[in-house]
Design a protein around this motif. Sequence first.
Motif, short mmCIF file in Angstrom:
data_model
loop_
_atom_site.label_atom_id
_atom_site.label_comp_id
_atom_site.label_asym_id
_atom_site.label_seq_id
_atom_site.Cartn_x
_atom_site.Cartn_y
_atom_site.Cartn_z
N PHE A 264 0.85 -1.19 0.00
CA PHE A 264 0.00 0.00 0.00
C PHE A 264 0.89 1.24 0.00
O PHE A 264 1.76 1.39 0.85
N CYS A 269 -2.53 6.25 2.49
CA CYS A 269 -2.13 5.03 3.20
C CYS A 269 -1.24 5.30 4.40
O CYS A 269 -0.83 4.37 5.10
N ARG A 275 -4.26 1.62 7.99
CA ARG A 275 -3.16 0.68 8.20
C ARG A 275 -3.57 -0.45 9.15
O ARG A 275 -3.28 -1.63 8.90
N PHE A 286 3.35 -1.64 4.24
CA PHE A 286 3.06 -0.22 4.22
C PHE A 286 4.36 0.55 4.35
O PHE A 286 5.29 0.13 5.04
N SER A 292 5.10 7.50 2.46
CA SER A 292 3.76 7.23 1.90
C SER A 292 3.28 8.42 1.09
O SER A 292 2.83 8.27 -0.05
#
Length: 310
Positions: A264, A269, A275, A286, A292
């Motif tokens: 992701f 995210c 999460r 992640f 992110s």
Amino acid sequence: MPDSVLGIDTSNYTTSAALLCNGEIVNRKKLLPVRQGERGLRQSEAVFHHVRQLPEVLTPLLERADKIAAIGVSDAPRCAENSYMPCFSAGVSCAEILSAAVGVPTERFSHQQGHIAAALYSAGKLELLEHRFLAFHVSGGTTEALLVSPDQNGMPEAEIVAASLDLKAGQAVDRVGVLLGMRFPCGSEMEQEALKWEGKIHYRPAMKGNFCSLSGIENKCTLLQQQGHPKEEIARFCLEAIAVTLDAMCRGLLEEYKGFPVLFSGGVCSNSILRQRLQAGYSAYFAQPEFSSDNAAGVALLAERKRCLS
């Protein structure tokens, strides 16, 4: 001192640069200014602000770089014909000038490729670039599930296997956030507000196969606001609804792509509510929040990878 690789990314709302040296990344970025109550910028405004902010973001990195061996830059939203946004031209122009000045190549990648690489680096899973895997890119401009494979040059090649058919997840967050009086971009403030709500939230995702529709989330949040529901409940509803929808997309895709790793990426995210739900359900990878949201780390990593593979 080992050679360094510079990355530059001028996305819709963030000016960013990264310096990769000996496997370590220094990442610098600055949001573009958006007026209170506004839900974004015109592209002409974005280009203007990038041009003003690039020296501030780049100079500290250039001062610490001993020798630059290559420059990576984002030149388009994704690797697809007619994928274009003027804001990326600011970064490309800057990269080409620096490239000519120091006599090193400029390697161009898509913003989406950069997100994927940055997320893999942050998760400690760069080796997945040699395999096939599923990657979600969830941001203000994109809500897509991708089947990622290495191309003939070892770069990540993404095929869209599911997506939002209307509103993007980041758009839903920002529109609801502005409705609630938050400052654009609203993700961080929305999360803080949502974590105050401890009541139950119920939402049935609108799906068409593995594709989704997110416009109903904005509509429902608008109705809740008109009915006088508290701000924290509306914020929680928005984020939980997005999480439930991504959960449904992922569940459906893994019936077809059984056993595939799932990544992701994208600014949405970085949200802890998403999460928690998705990591628990799929042991998905992640990125840390810094990697992110929009950043230049991924294009620096890909430029280094291309240099090593060539």
